[in-house]
Scaffold this active site. Sequence first.
Site, mmCIF file in Angstrom:
data_model
loop_
_atom_site.group_PDB
_atom_site.id
_atom_site.type_symbol
_atom_site.label_atom_id
_atom_site.label_comp_id
_atom_site.label_asym_id
_atom_site.label_seq_id
_atom_site.Cartn_x
_atom_site.Cartn_y
_atom_site.Cartn_z
ATOM 1 N N ASP A 1 -2.940 -4.589 7.112
ATOM 2 C CA ASP A 1 -4.781 -4.793 7.217
ATOM 3 C C ASP A 1 -4.865 -4.252 5.668
ATOM 4 O OD1 ASP A 1 -7.163 -4.426 7.526
ATOM 5 O OD2 ASP A 1 -6.888 -1.935 7.680
ATOM 6 N N ASP B 1 -8.828 -3.137 3.873
ATOM 7 C CA ASP B 1 -9.246 -2.231 2.829
ATOM 8 C C ASP B 1 -8.747 -1.302 2.987
ATOM 9 O OD1 ASP B 1 -12.097 -2.548 2.533
ATOM 10 O OD2 ASP B 1 -12.470 -3.379 4.607
ATOM 11 N N ASP C 1 -3.597 1.174 7.628
ATOM 12 C CA ASP C 1 -4.986 2.864 8.017
ATOM 13 C C ASP C 1 -5.090 3.831 8.771
ATOM 14 O OD1 ASP C 1 -7.010 1.020 7.662
ATOM 15 O OD2 ASP C 1 -7.780 2.808 6.206
#
Length: 268
Positions: free
Chosen positions: A16, A18, A213
Amino acid sequence: MISLKPIHDKKAFIIDMDGVIYHGNTLLPGVPEFVDWMYSNNKQFLFLTNSSERAPRELSTKLARMGLEVDESHFYTSALATASFLKSQCPGGSAYVIGEPGLLNAIYEAGFTMNDYNPDYVVFGETRSISYEKIEKAVKLVQNGAKLIGTNSDLTGPTDAGRIMPACRALISPITLTTGVNAYYIGKPNPLIMRHALKKLGVHRAEAAIVGDRMDTDIVAGIESELDTVLVLSGVTDMETMKLFPYRPAYILNGVGDIPRDEIEKLG
């Protein structure tokens, strides 16, 4: 201490962006070392983002501005997955699209035409140019039979300034609530985009790990696709919010900079 050898043995990483690679326009600590480690160990890797706003070239350029050179071939977005899905379902079809250039260009390149009269699909992605007129148009088209597609099911997402703002599923809600039609979401955690990523990497799921996250997109996507999962605490999830979910990641790290290490202290 926990050995990271099982992670080091993976051939490929789905990562991922961001909260994992950057916050807004700031590269996170340990990211250059992690990318260097992947290159030096001949790992396949793909940055997989639920954001539909930017094309891979723009994402590559964004990282370059932060001092990290990564070729655009290492990026895959929910916009590209959405366009691929539409092409497989309705070759040469048409769509009414609410979204940014990354989504519009992907759908054009998939052979679709733009249609605001009687499209096969209404396609919705994150956008900063939403208006009541566009929502009204989309509602009418869905009521007339157009199928409703969302690029991803995120309720919130970070801005470049680091603030949390409404994302695709929040923005599309006036259409779904008014029509009573549920959108079909393409991005994580839909296993469809995970299969696209594995195919692009050319590896079996047992040979890959996903690093993210968010428990509700990255980690559950890995679990449902039978990949090893690595949660990093550099983004939206902390140890307390992780406990709210009925599933756990295989590994919990402070950030991607921990991955090149031989061992880590157990977290949680």
